[in-house]
Design a protein around this motif. Structure first.
Motif, PDB file in Angstrom:
ATOM      1  N   GLY A  51     -20.791 -28.987   6.265  1.00 23.85           N
ATOM      2  CA  GLY A  51     -19.941 -30.180   6.292  1.00 23.85           C
ATOM      3  C   GLY A  51     -18.658 -29.943   7.067  1.00 23.85           C
ATOM      4  O   GLY A  51     -18.217 -30.793   7.847  1.00 23.85           O
ATOM      5  N   LEU A  52     -18.063 -28.756   6.837  1.00 25.72           N
ATOM      6  CA  LEU A  52     -16.826 -28.425   7.545  1.00 25.72           C
ATOM      7  C   LEU A  52     -17.071 -28.275   9.052  1.00 25.72           C
ATOM      8  O   LEU A  52     -16.245 -28.690   9.869  1.00 25.72           O
ATOM      9  N   LEU A  53     -18.202 -27.694   9.407  1.00 24.35           N
ATOM     10  CA  LEU A  53     -18.498 -27.527  10.831  1.00 24.35           C
ATOM     11  C   LEU A  53     -18.696 -28.875  11.517  1.00 24.35           C
ATOM     12  O   LEU A  53     -18.224 -29.095  12.631  1.00 24.35           O
ATOM     13  N   VAL A  54     -19.405 -29.818  10.819  1.00 23.99           N
ATOM     14  CA  VAL A  54     -19.590 -31.161  11.384  1.00 23.99           C
ATOM     15  C   VAL A  54     -18.245 -31.859  11.507  1.00 23.99           C
ATOM     16  O   VAL A  54     -17.927 -32.475  12.530  1.00 23.99           O
ATOM     17  N   GLU A  55     -17.436 -31.748  10.469  1.00 26.21           N
ATOM     18  CA  GLU A  55     -16.102 -32.356  10.475  1.00 26.21           C
ATOM     19  C   GLU A  55     -15.237 -31.758  11.582  1.00 26.21           C
ATOM     20  O   GLU A  55     -14.513 -32.471  12.293  1.00 26.21           O
ATOM     21  N   THR A  56     -15.331 -30.443  11.731  1.00 22.83           N
ATOM     22  CA  THR A  56     -14.563 -29.756  12.776  1.00 22.83           C
ATOM     23  C   THR A  56     -14.996 -30.247  14.157  1.00 22.83           C
ATOM     24  O   THR A  56     -14.156 -30.544  15.018  1.00 22.83           O
ATOM     25  N   GLU A  57     -16.312 -30.340  14.358  1.00 20.30           N
ATOM     26  CA  GLU A  57     -16.815 -30.800  15.647  1.00 20.30           C
ATOM     27  C   GLU A  57     -16.377 -32.228  15.927  1.00 20.30           C
ATOM     28  O   GLU A  57     -15.941 -32.549  17.035  1.00 20.30           O
ATOM     29  N   ASN A  58     -16.456 -33.102  14.907  1.00 23.18           N
ATOM     30  CA  ASN A  58     -16.020 -34.495  15.082  1.00 23.18           C
ATOM     31  C   ASN A  58     -14.535 -34.569  15.424  1.00 23.18           C
ATOM     32  O   ASN A  58     -14.131 -35.342  16.294  1.00 23.18           O
ATOM     33  N   GLU A  59     -13.731 -33.782  14.737  1.00 22.68           N
ATOM     34  CA  GLU A  59     -12.286 -33.789  14.970  1.00 22.68           C
ATOM     35  C   GLU A  59     -11.964 -33.264  16.377  1.00 22.68           C
ATOM     36  O   GLU A  59     -11.137 -33.834  17.081  1.00 22.68           O
ATOM     37  N   LEU A  60     -12.655 -32.209  16.784  1.00 26.68           N
ATOM     38  CA  LEU A  60     -12.427 -31.674  18.129  1.00 26.68           C
ATOM     39  C   LEU A  60     -12.896 -32.663  19.202  1.00 26.68           C
ATOM     40  O   LEU A  60     -12.262 -32.784  20.252  1.00 26.68           O
ATOM     41  N   ASN A  61     -13.984 -33.375  18.935  1.00 30.75           N
ATOM     42  CA  ASN A  61     -14.439 -34.419  19.875  1.00 30.75           C
ATOM     43  C   ASN A  61     -13.399 -35.528  19.994  1.00 30.75           C
ATOM     44  O   ASN A  61     -13.118 -36.016  21.089  1.00 30.75           O
TER      45      ASN A  61
END
Length: 161
Positions: A51-61
């Protein structure tokens, strides 16, 4: 050279100690907590991780898109600024060229006018000289004709004079 060897030995010793401490911590945790608890902790962390990795990727996008928008706005503003600056420069150069060409044409007109006036005066002088020459010749002709006329009308011989 000796100081470098001493520093390298110290770094190797520190890394070795850190690795032993981490290894010992894992062994200690396994014996105190038990493998089933450690497995649960690993699964819990793994479930948070995805979940954190998906959230991190979304935030970086999102951040990347914002940065791209900022760059696009900057490029657009810079392009507009350059266009305006170049148009202004273009107009200044056109104005400069126009002024220089106007001055050049003015000089050419003056030179042409002077040349025309000079040639016109030469022609006037030629006409005047021709008229004066013809007038002088005609005066002589008229004078001679007058003499002939008088001589003819009064019948005077040249020998009598």
């Amino acid at each position: 050279m000796n100081t470098i060897k001493k520093v390298n030995k110290k770094i190797i010793m520190i890394i070795t100690v850190v690795l032993i401490v981490f290894g010992a911590a894992n062994v200690y945790a396994t014996t105190v907590l038990g493998t089933d608890i450690i497995t649960l902790i690993q699964k819990g962390i793994n479930s948070l991780e995805s979940g954190l990795l998906v959230e991190t990727e979304n935030e970086l996008n999102r951040i990347s898109e914002e940065q791209q928008q900022q760059l696009d706005f900057h490029i657009q503003a810079k392009a507009q600024e350059i266009i305006e600056e170049l148009k202004k420069y273009q107009n200044e150069e056109i104005g400069r060229a126009n002024a220089e060409l106007n001055e050049y044409v003015k000089e050419l007109k003056l030179a042409v006018d002077q040349e025309i006036e000079g040639e016109k005066q030469k022609t006037k002088d030629k006409i005047k000289n021709k008229v004066d020459e013809i007038k002088k010749r005609e005066k002589e002709n008229i004078k001679n004709k007058l003499k002939d006329s008088i001589s003819n009308h009064f019948q005077i011989n040249e020998t009598q004079t």
